[in-house]
Design an enzyme around this catalytic site. Sequence first.
Site, PDB file in Angstrom:
ATOM      1  N   HIS A  93       0.840  -1.206   0.000  1.00 61.74           N
ATOM      2  CA  HIS A  93       0.000   0.000   0.000  1.00 61.74           C
ATOM      3  C   HIS A  93       0.871   1.251   0.000  1.00 61.74           C
ATOM      4  O   HIS A  93       2.040   1.226   0.384  1.00 61.74           O
ATOM      5  CB  HIS A  93      -0.953   0.016   1.198  1.00 61.74           C
ATOM      6  CG  HIS A  93      -0.303   0.466   2.479  1.00 61.74           C
ATOM      7  ND1 HIS A  93      -0.185   1.792   2.838  1.00 61.74           N
ATOM      8  CD2 HIS A  93       0.270  -0.236   3.497  1.00 61.74           C
ATOM      9  CE1 HIS A  93       0.422   1.886   4.009  1.00 61.74           C
ATOM     10  NE2 HIS A  93       0.709   0.673   4.431  1.00 61.74           N
ATOM     11  N   CYS A  94       0.263   2.360  -0.431  1.00 64.35           N
ATOM     12  CA  CYS A  94       0.892   3.677  -0.323  1.00 64.35           C
ATOM     13  C   CYS A  94      -0.101   4.594   0.388  1.00 64.35           C
ATOM     14  O   CYS A  94      -0.841   4.143   1.267  1.00 64.35           O
ATOM     15  CB  CYS A  94       1.329   4.202  -1.689  1.00 64.35           C
ATOM     16  SG  CYS A  94       0.015   4.328  -2.929  1.00 64.35           S
ATOM     17  N   TRP A  95      -0.143   5.869   0.023  1.00 69.33           N
ATOM     18  CA  TRP A  95      -1.013   6.810   0.733  1.00 69.33           C
ATOM     19  C   TRP A  95      -2.491   6.579   0.417  1.00 69.33           C
ATOM     20  O   TRP A  95      -3.321   6.418   1.307  1.00 69.33           O
ATOM     21  CB  TRP A  95      -0.605   8.241   0.386  1.00 69.33           C
ATOM     22  CG  TRP A  95      -1.522   9.317   0.889  1.00 69.33           C
ATOM     23  CD1 TRP A  95      -2.235  10.205   0.160  1.00 69.33           C
ATOM     24  CD2 TRP A  95      -1.815   9.626   2.258  1.00 69.33           C
ATOM     25  NE1 TRP A  95      -2.961  11.041   0.964  1.00 69.33           N
ATOM     26  CE2 TRP A  95      -2.722  10.710   2.262  1.00 69.33           C
ATOM     27  CE3 TRP A  95      -1.414   9.076   3.473  1.00 69.33           C
ATOM     28  CZ2 TRP A  95      -3.222  11.269   3.446  1.00 69.33           C
ATOM     29  CZ3 TRP A  95      -1.917   9.636   4.648  1.00 69.33           C
ATOM     30  CH2 TRP A  95      -2.807  10.717   4.626  1.00 69.33           C
TER      31      TRP A  95
END
Length: 344
Positions: A93-95
């Site tokens: 995941h990222c932001w």
Amino acid sequence: MTQTITINHWIQEAQILPLVDVRTPAEFTQGHIPGAVNVPLFSNEERAQVGTTYKQVSREAAILLGFELTGPKWAGFIRQCLQIAPGKRIAVHCWRGGMRSGAMAWALGLYGFEVYTITGGYKSYRRWAHRQFERSYNIRVLGGMTGSGKTRLLQYMKKQGQQVIDLEELAQHQGSSYGTMNKMVQPTQEQFENDLAWQLKDMHPEPLLWLEDECQKIGKRSIPLSLWQQMRTALLIDLQVSLEQRVATLLRDYGHLDPDFLAESTERIHKRLGPLQTKQAVAAIREGRMNDFIRVALVYYDKAYRKGLAMRPPGNVFELQTSGEDMPADYQRLVAFTEAFSTP
């Protein structure tokens, strides 16, 4: 192979599905999902460069810059992820579940990983965390004046299978001017909330959930308002422990700390402690009279505790005599006392 899953889906599989957070080290430090491992696609400085290019030039230019910056790193990313997930099954995941996690998922998938990206990224976890604070819990609060052994009793209760959350441990602060113990570093507010929500998810709504009586602020961290409101209206068991035992407990916990730290911490509460008491307390610290220092400080903390107790709903506070030292015996008293509430 790459698939998308919700944060709820990943939480159900958290024990068997390693999670990689590809955001920058600064973003990760500010707040991350408990258990996630940081494999940053960009350094803090590189992320700023890409963001500036995106705003000032174009999306395409930012993407090209991103590939230029990460080009030599891809083999390293894959090796890191192999260490994290030797079985080659991993979540990323990222932001917000955008380009950074998408790029990492593509590379890992190309290498043969079974990759899952989190829909909505880290922001979806933050939304999930806030929902945990808004759930209804069967809270029982353990109170008592400073030095009553509340934290030790809660820790013992947890070992006996009771539902307990140690808010001071999560906040890395003992809830007073001396609360860092001259060694603890508080997490960010965001991370405190993340860790608290992670523990709340395992709390069942029917059995009692035991929490220590706290101000809303523990050091510089704040208990989320919705949970705090439930704590304020819950029944409170007020542990009654002798002054001598409380002094002995505090002497054991704080008496060995650095005198400069204790003196500085005392000066911070001089307005509330009073000029004479502050002078007496600091003098006792400097002269090694720790017993005298603790007795002076307790005058303030006992007064503050009584004031907080008086603000609770009438009829919600019940006193219980305990030793403050013999945790098994105090636990048995508390269990018997608590069972009385559920007896028709």
